[in-house]
Scaffold this motif. Structure first.
Motif, mmCIF file in Angstrom:
data_model
loop_
_atom_site.group_PDB
_atom_site.id
_atom_site.type_symbol
_atom_site.label_atom_id
_atom_site.label_comp_id
_atom_site.label_asym_id
_atom_site.label_seq_id
_atom_site.Cartn_x
_atom_site.Cartn_y
_atom_site.Cartn_z
ATOM 1 N N PRO A 705 0.799 -1.242 0.000
ATOM 2 C CA PRO A 705 0.000 0.000 0.000
ATOM 3 C C PRO A 705 0.820 1.276 0.000
ATOM 4 O O PRO A 705 0.333 2.321 0.390
ATOM 5 C CB PRO A 705 -0.765 -0.143 1.315
ATOM 6 N N ARG A 706 2.096 1.209 -0.355
ATOM 7 C CA ARG A 706 2.934 2.408 -0.349
ATOM 8 C C ARG A 706 2.468 3.386 -1.424
ATOM 9 O O ARG A 706 2.029 2.992 -2.505
ATOM 10 C CB ARG A 706 4.403 2.046 -0.598
ATOM 11 N N VAL A 707 2.597 4.684 -1.111
ATOM 12 C CA VAL A 707 2.271 5.744 -2.059
ATOM 13 C C VAL A 707 3.462 6.686 -2.160
ATOM 14 O O VAL A 707 4.382 6.653 -1.345
ATOM 15 C CB VAL A 707 1.010 6.522 -1.620
ATOM 16 N N VAL A 793 21.545 7.749 9.944
ATOM 17 C CA VAL A 793 20.158 7.476 9.566
ATOM 18 C C VAL A 793 20.093 7.295 8.050
ATOM 19 O O VAL A 793 20.559 8.157 7.300
ATOM 20 C CB VAL A 793 19.218 8.614 10.005
ATOM 21 N N PHE A 794 19.528 6.137 7.606
ATOM 22 C CA PHE A 794 19.216 5.920 6.192
ATOM 23 C C PHE A 794 17.732 6.209 5.988
ATOM 24 O O PHE A 794 16.880 5.646 6.672
ATOM 25 C CB PHE A 794 19.490 4.472 5.780
ATOM 26 N N GLU A 795 17.432 7.100 5.036
ATOM 27 C CA GLU A 795 16.048 7.440 4.740
ATOM 28 C C GLU A 795 15.751 7.117 3.280
ATOM 29 O O GLU A 795 16.370 7.678 2.368
ATOM 30 C CB GLU A 795 15.788 8.918 4.999
ATOM 31 N N GLY A 796 14.815 6.151 3.037
ATOM 32 C CA GLY A 796 14.369 5.823 1.692
ATOM 33 C C GLY A 796 13.002 6.428 1.451
ATOM 34 O O GLY A 796 12.084 6.246 2.245
ATOM 35 N N ILE A 797 12.843 7.165 0.333
ATOM 36 C CA ILE A 797 11.590 7.838 0.009
ATOM 37 C C ILE A 797 11.020 7.212 -1.251
ATOM 38 O O ILE A 797 11.703 7.100 -2.279
ATOM 39 C CB ILE A 797 11.793 9.349 -0.186
ATOM 40 N N ARG A 798 9.766 6.786 -1.183
ATOM 41 C CA ARG A 798 9.109 6.090 -2.289
ATOM 42 C C ARG A 798 8.854 7.041 -3.451
ATOM 43 O O ARG A 798 8.400 8.164 -3.259
ATOM 44 C CB ARG A 798 7.795 5.498 -1.790
ATOM 45 N N GLY A 799 9.167 6.583 -4.683
ATOM 46 C CA GLY A 799 8.965 7.377 -5.880
ATOM 47 C C GLY A 799 7.552 7.250 -6.412
ATOM 48 O O GLY A 799 6.631 6.819 -5.714
ATOM 49 N N PRO A 800 7.333 7.595 -7.711
ATOM 50 C CA PRO A 800 5.964 7.675 -8.246
ATOM 51 C C PRO A 800 5.337 6.339 -8.608
ATOM 52 O O PRO A 800 4.169 6.320 -8.998
ATOM 53 C CB PRO A 800 6.142 8.535 -9.506
ATOM 54 N N GLY A 801 6.053 5.210 -8.540
ATOM 55 C CA GLY A 801 5.474 3.935 -8.955
ATOM 56 C C GLY A 801 6.076 2.771 -8.222
ATOM 57 O O GLY A 801 6.922 2.914 -7.325
ATOM 58 N N ILE A 802 5.647 1.538 -8.636
ATOM 59 C CA ILE A 802 6.042 0.326 -7.908
ATOM 60 C C ILE A 802 7.449 -0.149 -8.265
ATOM 61 O O ILE A 802 8.014 -0.961 -7.544
ATOM 62 C CB ILE A 802 5.032 -0.805 -8.179
#
Length: 853
Positions: A705-707, A793-802
Motif C-alpha cells: 500500500p505504499r504511495v 540514519v538511512f532514509e528511503g523515500i518512495r517514488g511515483p510507482g512500484i
C-alpha cells in the motif's frame, strides 16, 4: 477260506484308501511372466508389479499343482480402483495380450480350484507405461498493470502430454534452455490444481525477444526405454485464437433427396486453424463428403436431420464453433414415422449414491424419431458442471463423472434439444446425486509436549461428513487400541491422560469413521524440551587483548521451560566453519529455569578471525530436546573505543540497526534467493553486494500500500566518541561507507543523516541521491566529524510507482578521513528542481547587475 479272502479284500481296500488319500491334494498356484517386461518387482503383501511398455506383448503363465488337476481361470479388474469390476475370463494357463494398450493395465488374478479346500488365488499388477506427443496450447490476456496507465500483454504457453509414469517438462526458446529465474520476464510453474500434469510457461508483458520458437520437451526419464518427445510452437505478434463464419442460413430446410452443402470459412487466427465437422449424432453420415471447410450431404433423408457444427482449432485460446440445423421435410404420407421425444430416469438411478473419488454415470432414457441429443446442466443454474462448463451435450443420455467430489452433490437436469421434427416444448427430468465422503476432522496433526506424571486431554472434532449418522471413533496409541465408541449428539470425542508415564509417550490417533471411510486426528505426545532461543545482545566478541584468540558471550533464553520436565543440562556443540568434527560438552543447570531468564556462557579460546557454528540442546529426564544453531563471526569490537564497524546484514539482528518508529513503513531484510519479484520484476537487486544470491541486504518495498512520498528510516547503533583534549581540534574524523542499489524507473530518493546526542538540530544531512542509477551496486563514502555520541540514519523515500525499490549493503564506519571518496552527492547528483533553477537564475542576474553598477 472265505474268511481269509474277506480279510485280504478288506486289507486291499484299506491300503488303496490310504494311497488315494495321499494322491488327492488341494490346488496351489503361482504366476510367472515372459514377454517384454521393463521391470518386475515385489510390493507389500507379496503382490508383484509387472511393468510393460505400451504396444508390446504381455504374457503371463499360471503354474498350478494339485490333484485332481485344478481348473484355471484368469480375471481382471480395471486399472482404476474406482471403476467397476470387469470379468474378462480366460480359461487357459497362459494369458497373452499382443499390442497391449494403456487401458488394459490393472490387476490380473489367476484362480485355481479342484473341489478340495479353498481355491488358490494369486495376483499380479500390470502397469503399462507410455508417453504421448505433447500438445502446446496458448492463452493470452491483456490487463492493466498496477498503478500504471498502460496495458500489458501476458501469454501463457501450456504444455500437456499424457503419460505413465508422470511426465516432466522443460522449455527452450530457440536453443536457450529456460529455467525459473533465468529470465525476469519468464515464469515457469505447475498449477496446484493440475497435480503436476501440465507445465506452464508465463511470458509477462511481452518483449521483442519473446517472439520466438518455443519447444516443450516431455520426458519420463527413459523409463522402459521411452525416449523424450517434443513439440515446437512459434509465437509471433500476430498469434491469435481462431474465428470462423458459416456461409449458410440457419436453419436449412430441404426436401428428401436434395443435396445440402455447408461451407465453413476461416476468418482469423494464427497459426492457421484446422477445421473439423461434427454432428449431434456420434459420427457424420457415411455418405458425407469433406473438402477442407466444406461439408456436403448428398441425397439427404430424414435420418440426416440434425445439428452440424464446424469447429476451428489452432491451440490458441478456445476453439471456435459455429452450428447450423438441417431440417428435412417429411411428406404427410410419412408423418407417422416421426415420433415425439420422451425422457425418463431409469428405476433406481435417482437418487444415485456414490463415494468421493469414484466414477459415476447419471442416466436419462430418451426416445423419439429422430432421436434428440440430451443437454445436461445443474438444476441450480448458477452452479457449473463438473468440467467447468454450464452445459454438456450427450448423445446416449449418459453423463459420466470421473473422480467425483463432494462439491458435485446436487440435482442434475437432463433436457432434450429443441428440435427433433416436432415443434414441442423440450422434455426434461432431474437426477439427484449424493456423494458420500469420509469425515473431515480437526486437528489433523498436533504435537503435545508434556512432563511425566502430568494430566492432559486430547480432543478430535468432526467438521463435516456424509453420511453424518452412525459415526464411530477409535483411539489408538501406535497400533494398540485404547477406546472406541459411537457418536450420539456431540461432534467431538476426548481422550484423557490422568498421569503420563514413560509408556504413554508416542503417537496417538483418533479415527472417525462413516460408510465412506475414516478421518484421522493425530497427536504426537513427547517430553522433548523446546529449543533455546539465542539472545543477540553481544554483537562484538569479548575483547581479550590477545593477538590470536577471542572469546564470545553466548546468551540465550529457554522457550517454554515449564512445558516439560525440568531442564537439567545443555549439551553445547561447537565446530569451526567448514570442519566436520563437533566438540561437545555439557553445561549443568542448577534449579528451575524461569520464562525469560537470560542464561550466559562464555566461549573462550576461539581463533581469530574464524567463524564458528554453535549448537545448543536442552536435556531433561526424557532425553535430548530440540536444538538451536547459530553462527558466531569475529569482527573488531566498536565499543567502548570505536575502531571499525562493519555490517553486511547476514544475521537476523542486523548489527543492532533499528527501525524509526515515526516513519511511514520499514526497511526489509531479504536475499535475492527468497525475495518474490512476481509483481515488480524490473527493480531491486538480483544479488547482494558480493554477488551472492543467498547473501542478505536491506531494501524498501515500494508496492502497495505504499504511495509516493512515503518514508522508511533505518538507524545504526549509537557510537560512543571519546572526548578530546581542550587544545585539540573540535570533533573526530570518521569515514561512513556503504553500497547502494537504485534500479527501476520509479526510483525515489535515498538520504543519509548524522544524528548527534544533545544537538539542538538533531539531524544534519550528509548525502543524498535520486533517480534510476542502473542495475548494479555503487559505493558511497562520506566524511563525518561528530563531537559527541552519534548514529547514522538511512532514509528511503518512495517514488511515483512500484518499480522503485532501493537497497543498501555492507555498511562500514572507520576512524580517519575517507581515502579516495566518490563525490558528495548531497547537492551535485540530486536532480535540480524548478525552484532551484529559478533561484540560480535570479542569483546570476543579480551578480551581473552588481558587476555592471
Amino acid at each position: 477260506m472265505d474268511l481269509v479272502f474277506s480279510l485280504s479284500w478288506l486289507l486291499t481296500v484299506f491300503l488303496e484308501g490310504i494311497h488315494c488319500q495321499g494322491v488327492y491334494a488341494p490346488p496351489t498356484v503361482r504366476i510367472v511372466h515372459s514377454g517384454h517386461a521393463c521391470n518386475v518387482e515385489e510390493e507389500r503383501y507379496t503382490e508383484r508389479v509387472y511393468t510393460i511398455r505400451e504396444a508390446e506383448t504381455l504374457e503371463l503363465s499360471c503354474l498350478v499343482t494339485g490333484h485332481p488337476r485344478p481348473q484355471i481361470r484368469w480375471t481382471k479388474t480395471a486399472g482404476s480402483a474406482s471403476d467397476r469390476f470387469q470379468d474378462s475370463t480366460v480359461f487357459n494357463e497362459t494369458l497373452r495380450i499382443t499390442n497391449i494398450q494403456r487401458h488394459q493395465g490393472g490387476r490380473y488374478y489367476c484362480k485355481a480350484e479342484n473341489g478340495l479346500g479353498s481355491p488358490a488365488i494369486k495376483s499380479i499388477r500390470v502397469d503399462v507405461y507410455y508417453l504421448d506427443d505433447p500438445i502446446v496450447t496458448v492463452h493470452q490476456s491483456i490487463g492493466e498493470a498496477k498503478e500504471q496507465f498502460y496495458y500489458e500483454r501476458t501469454v501463457f504457453l501450456r504444455c500437456m502430454a499424457n503419460s505413465n509414469p508422470p511426465v516432466r517438462y522443460s522449455w527452450r526458446r530457440g536453443r536457450e534452455v529456460l529455467s525459473q529465474g533465468s529470465d525476469k520476464g519468464v515464469e515457469i510453474y505447475e498449477p496446484f490444481f493440475t497435480q503436476g500434469e501440465t507445465k506452464i510457461l508465463k511470458l509477462k508483458n511481452l518483449r521483442p525477444q519473446d517472439y520466438a520458437n518455443y519447444s516443450c520437451i516431455a520426458s519420463v526419464r527413459s523409463v522402459c526405454g521411452i525416449s523424450d518427445k517434443n513439440v515446437l510452437f512459434r509465437l509471433t505478434n500476430r498469434t491469435a485464437s481462431p474465428t470462423i463464419k458459416l456461409q449458410v442460413e440457419d436453419p436449412i430446410v430441404v426436401n428428401p433427396g436434395q443435396t445440402v452443402t455447408l461451407v465453413c470459412a476461416t476468418v482469423g487466427g494464427e497459426p492457421t486453424p484446422t477445421l473439423t465437422w461434427v454432428s449431434n449424432a456420434e459420427t457424420l453420415p457415411e455418405k458425407a463428403i469433406l473438402n477442407a471447410g466444406t461439408l456436403t450431404l448428398p441425397a439427404v433423408v430424414s435420418e440426416d436431420a440434425g445439428i452440424y457444427s464446424c469447429i476451428a482449432n489452432n491451440n490458441v485460446g478456445n476453439p471456435a464453433k459455429k452450428s447450423a440445423t438441417v431440417i428435412v421435410r417429411v411428406p404427410p404420407l410419412f408423418f407417422s414415422f416421426l415420433v415425439p421425444p420422451n425422457l425418463t430416469v431409469p428405476r433406481g438411478k435417482s437418487p444415485l449414491v456414490t463415494q468421493e473419488g469414484d466414477t459415476v454415470e447419471l442416466q436419462c432414457l430418451v426416445s423419439g424419431k429422430p432421436k434428440p441429443i440430451i443437454l445436461w446442466s445443474r438444476a441450480d443454474k448458477e452452479a457449473p458442471m463438473p468440467d467447468g462448463s454450464m452445459q454438456t451435450e450427450s448423445y446416449d443420455g449418459i453423463l459420466r463423472i470421473v473422480n467425483v467430489s463432494r462439491e458435485m452433490t446436487g440435482s442434475y437436469r437432463c433436457q432434450t434439444s429443441q428440435y427433433n421434427g416436432f415443434n414441442v416444448k423440450p422434455r426434461e427430468a432431474v437426477v439427484e446425486l449424493i456423494v458420500q465422503y469420509p469425515p473431515t476432522v480437526e486437528p489433523a496433526f498436533t504435537e503435545i509436549r508434556q512432563g511425566l506424571m502430568r494430566s492432559f486431554a486430547m480432543s478430535c472434532r468432526v467438521l463435516r461428513a456424509h453420511p453424518s449418522r452412525v459415526l464411530k471413533y477409535e483411539w489408538k496409541l501406535g497400533s494398540r487400541p485404547l477406546n472406541a465408541g459411537q457418536f450420539d449428539l456431540q461432534d467431538e470425542t476426548e481422550f484423557n491422560i490422568r498421569s503420563l508415564s514413560r509408556e504413554g509417550y508416542g503417537e496417538y490417533t483418533c479415527d472417525i469413521i462413516n460408510e465412506a471411510g475414516a478421518g484421522r486426528c493425530t497427536f504426537l505426545v513427547t517430553g522433548k524440551a523446546y529449543p533455546p532461543e539465542f539472545f543477540y545482545d553481544t554483537y562484538s566478541p569479548l575483547w581479550q587483548n590477545r593477538p590470536r584468540v577471542y572469546g564470545y558471550k553466548l546468551q540465550w533464553t529457554q522457550m517454554n521451560p515449564g512445558a516439560v520436565d525440568r531442564i537439567v543440562a545443555y549439551r553445547l556443540g561447537i565446530r569451526q566453519t567448514g570442519q566436520q568434527r563437533w566438540w561437545e560438552q555439557e553445561i549443568p543447570v542448577e534449579g528451575t529455569i524461569q520464562t525469560g531468564e537470560l542464561i550466559t556462557y562464555n566461549l573462550t579460546e576461539l581463533i581469530r578471525p574464524e567463524a564458528y557454528e554453535v549448537r545448543l540442546t536442552p536435556i531433561t529426564r526424557f532425553g535430548e530436546g530440540d536444538s538451536a544453531v547459530r553462527m558466531i563471526k569475529y569482527s573488531t569490537p566498536i565499543n567502548p573505543h570505536l575502531r571499525e564497524f562493519h555490517c553486511s546484514f547476514e544475521e537476523e539482528p542486523i548489527c543492532m540497526f533499528t527501525q524509526e518508529k515515526t516513519d511511514d513503513f520499514d526497511w526489509t531484510r531479504h536475499s535475492a534467493a527468497t525475495r518474490d519479484t512476481k509483481y515488480t520484476p524490473n527493480t531491486g537487486p538480483s544479488s547482494d553486494r558480493s554477488g551472492s544470491k543467498q547473501g542478505y541486504y536491506m531494501y524498501i518495498e515500494t508496492s502497495r500500500p505504499r504511495v509516493e512520498g512515503d518514508q522508511a528510516r533505518l538507524l545504526t547503533p549509537i557510537f560512543n566518541v571519546a572526548p578530546k583534549s581542550l587544545h585539540g581540534p573540535a570533533g573526530h574524523a570518521y569515514c561512513f561507507n556503504f553500497y547502494y542499489h537504485m534500479y527501476g524507473k520509479h526510483i525515489g530518493t535515498l538520504n543519509t543523516f548524522l544524528r548527534q546526542k544533545g544537538q539542538t538540530s538533531s539531524e544534519s544531512p550528509v548525502w543524498s541521491l535520486s533517480g534510476n542509477q542502473g542495475d548494479r551496486w555503487r559505493q558511497a563514502k562520506v566524511g563525518i566529524h561528530p563531537t559527541t555520541s552519534f548514529q547514522m540514519v538511512f532514509e528511503g523515500i518512495r517514488g511515483p510507482g512500484i518499480e522503485g525499490d532501493i537497497a543498501i549493503d555492507d555498511v562500514t564506519l572507520e576512524e580517519g578521513e575517507c581515502r579516495d571518496p566518490p563525490p558528495n552527492n548531497l547537492r551535485s547528483l540530486a536532480p535540480p528542481t524548478a525552484d532551484h533553477i529559478w533561484r540560480l537564475c535570479v542569483t546570476l542576474l543579480l551578480a551581473l547587475f552588481s558587476q555592471r553598477r
